[in-house]
Structures are given as C-alpha cells and as structure tokens.
Design a protein around this motif. Structure first.
Motif, PDB file in Angstrom:
ATOM      1  N   SER A  28     -13.921 -22.971 -20.609  1.00  0.00           N
ATOM      2  CA  SER A  28     -13.207 -23.161 -19.423  1.00  0.00           C
ATOM      3  C   SER A  28     -13.437 -24.043 -18.377  1.00  0.00           C
ATOM      4  CB  SER A  28     -12.719 -21.600 -18.908  1.00  0.00           C
ATOM      5  OG  SER A  28     -13.937 -21.312 -18.392  1.00  0.00           O
ATOM      6  N   THR A  35      -5.683 -22.149 -25.012  1.00  0.00           N
ATOM      7  CA  THR A  35      -5.653 -20.757 -25.861  1.00  0.00           C
ATOM      8  C   THR A  35      -6.586 -20.809 -26.906  1.00  0.00           C
ATOM      9  OG1 THR A  35      -3.613 -20.388 -24.912  1.00  0.00           O
ATOM     10  CG2 THR A  35      -4.079 -19.095 -27.049  1.00  0.00           C
ATOM     11  N   TRP A  47      -8.110 -22.877 -19.470  1.00  0.00           N
ATOM     12  CA  TRP A  47      -8.448 -23.136 -20.981  1.00  0.00           C
ATOM     13  C   TRP A  47      -7.420 -23.316 -21.799  1.00  0.00           C
ATOM     14  CZ3 TRP A  47      -8.841 -18.542 -18.463  1.00  0.00           C
ATOM     15  CH2 TRP A  47      -8.386 -17.567 -19.124  1.00  0.00           C
ATOM     16  N   GLU A  77     -11.433 -19.808 -24.542  1.00  0.00           N
ATOM     17  CA  GLU A  77     -11.953 -19.465 -23.376  1.00  0.00           C
ATOM     18  C   GLU A  77     -13.066 -19.670 -23.128  1.00  0.00           C
ATOM     19  OE1 GLU A  77     -11.434 -15.303 -20.743  1.00  0.00           O
ATOM     20  OE2 GLU A  77     -10.907 -15.200 -22.737  1.00  0.00           O
TER      21      GLU A  77
END
Length: 137
Positions: free
Chosen positions: A88, A82, A80, A85
C-alpha cells in the motif's frame, strides 16, 4: 429533647444518602441530556472510476457532531491494488482549514483500488474505506 435530636439526625443521614445516590447514576455511565455522545464522522469522496494516468482527487470532510473539524491530528489516505494490501501507499492530505482534507493521486496501473481515509481527531480514530476502478475494468 433526645428524641427530637435523634429524629433530626436520622433525617439528615437519609438526605445525605439520597444525595449521594443521585450522583452515582452519572458515574455509572448514564448520559445526561446535556452531555450527548458525539462521534467523529468522515464523508469520504472520490469518483467511482478513472482512467489510467488520470489524477484523482481524494476528499475527506471531517465533522465531530455538528462541528467541522478544522484541526484534525491526521488525515492520511492509504491505497492499494485489490489483493495486494501489503504493497500500500500512504498519501498525506492538505488541510484546507474548513473541515476538508484533500490529496491527489495518479494511478499508473489499471484495476480496482481500495482506499482508506485514516482520520484522527478529538482523541478518536476512524478509517472509512472506498473503492475506485481504474481503466474501466
């Protein structure tokens, strides 16, 4: 005669209790030198950076003690951007049956990506995490 029989009976009881006591040490979690604890280890490899649109190979080498794990239950790469998340992507790996597991990923957007190598084998789970910078950010 009764004294000798009584003395022998007491000795038998003492030896029996001593034998039971020596087995309890292992039952309480002490590790015998022959029964060392082994761990599931994953050497997770990927480049530190790549260009946008470039295909990157993710590679996990899985070992259990000194043994290569050729039959892991699961090796899945999750990546993912940053800070994102919740969005993902999971990518199944290819088992090369020599202890290595790979997947290819192409990142279409620049930034720093976090990647887990979710690995399950020998009733253990580990998930080493690494980062890759896409686009020279």
């Amino acid at each position: 005669m009764k004294k000798i029989f009584g003395f022998v009976s007491i000795l038998i009881c003492i030896f029996a209790l001593a034998a039971c006591g020596s087995n309890n040490n292992q039952a309480e979690g002490e590790v015998d030198s022959e029964d060392e604890l082994l761990s599931l280890d994953v050497d997770f490899e990927l480049p530190e950076q790549a260009d946008v649109g470039e295909t990157v190979e993710l590679k996990a080498t899985v070992t259990y003690g000194d043994e290569m794990v050729t039959d892991a239950d699961e090796v899945v790469f999750e990546h993912w951007l940053t800070g994102n998340e919740d969005n993902s992507t999971m990518v199944e790996s290819t088992n090369h049956e020599d202890g290595t597991y790979t997947a290819k990923v192409t990142f279409e957007e620049g930034g720093v990506y976090e990647i887990y190598a979710h690995t399950t084998a020998r009733d253990l789970h580990t998930m080493p995490k690494k980062s890759i910078t896409i686009g020279g950010e």
